[in-house]
Motif scaffolding. Sequence first.
Motif, PDB file in Angstrom:
ATOM      1  N   ILE A  82       0.916  -1.288  -0.051  1.00  0.00           N
ATOM      2  CA  ILE A  82       0.058   0.064  -0.105  1.00  0.00           C
ATOM      3  C   ILE A  82       0.938   1.093   0.029  1.00  0.00           C
ATOM      4  N   LEU A 101      -3.452   3.807   4.530  1.00  0.00           N
ATOM      5  CA  LEU A 101      -2.731   2.669   5.397  1.00  0.00           C
ATOM      6  C   LEU A 101      -2.761   2.926   6.716  1.00  0.00           C
ATOM      7  N   GLN A 148      -5.653  -1.161  -1.379  1.00  0.00           N
ATOM      8  CA  GLN A 148      -4.884  -0.790  -2.547  1.00  0.00           C
ATOM      9  C   GLN A 148      -5.677  -0.299  -3.709  1.00  0.00           C
ATOM     10  N   THR A 191      -6.728   3.193  -2.956  1.00  0.00           N
ATOM     11  CA  THR A 191      -5.783   4.323  -3.266  1.00  0.00           C
ATOM     12  C   THR A 191      -5.265   4.444  -4.698  1.00  0.00           C
TER      13      THR A 191
END
Length: 368
Positions: A10, A63, A88, A91
């Motif tokens: 991440i 995160l 993931q 983001t």
Amino acid sequence: MIILLFAFIILFITVLQAFTPKFLKPTEAFGIYVPDQYTLEPTIVRLKKRYTGVVLMSGLIALAGYLFWALTQNPVEETLVLLGVGVQFVTLFISIGYYFIMHVRVKKLKKEQGWLTGKNEVRVVDVQFQQKLHLLPRVMFIIPMIVTVSLIIYTYMKYPEIPDMIPTHWGLSGQPDAFSEKTYFISIALPLMLLVLQGMFLMMSEGMKFSGARINPANKKTSLTQQLAFRKYTSWFALFISVSMTLMFGYFHLQTIHPEIGSAWITFSIPVTFLVAVFLAVAIYAVKVGQSGSRIKVDDSSPSLEDKVAIDEDRYWKGGMFYFNKEDPSIMVEKRFGVGWTLNFAHPVSWIVLIVPLLLIFGITFLL
């Protein structure tokens, strides 16, 4: 260990996406062509900084939330993995969404300020460009494919000795958690998938030979040198990934024939090592080379020609990401946002290059 692995992924994705504008050519901002005279335009500089700040901050918050949840709720492995993958994607979606906002703003700014007004648009062509390329020879990409074919032959030779149930998936603990009954196809499914991936890297290397070079008319020597270096290093990067995949897939396949060579620790550590090595290679490639070799320093520069700019190809780039140009014979072209290559989707062969490998991979996976 699993938490640290996903935290690393991440964090890497966040940092790479956030600092992407720094890895690109100065003459391209959020998928829009920017003439040399406007690369330091205050609004563009501000938008790049804002993009980096927003994407970096949102990624770090995601995160931190993931780590807090994982450390306080003590979830089971499956839930930990599922949410880790979800973060993931979140983001990535944030960075892509904010990219499109910046793309629209730069496009509007370009039109309002008339960056191309009174400029002579020219296309610089080096007729000896292909002869100057220093790509790795085709055989370097064929050798891993020969290794894979040899694995397939070896598998058929050892077929009677292979266990009746073949592992087809391994959990994060390194233990197999899915099996399929032995058949001739199942026994070579992994090498077949590897062969498809290796073929894609071979096509990538070959495609770079015939992709037209975008040489900046305002700085021809520097642009040409960077273009040649970019393709050379991309060739090495592609070979590194191909060889790394061959080693990893090869081990997992041999483990199905010779279970005694495997262990949970090795099965877990090999993919992690591969992942870390690839991420480090991507980071080095982006920082040292950059898109189109823009981060490669060139001592010999040609003088800037204020009245000449490159051909404006914005109309061929949909959203600054997808290239459609029927007049361009290139199958592969350099990305405008991100480091690497994309396809000319107006070229029929591009769809074959894209769809056929995907169908093969999905077909092999479905039959497992």
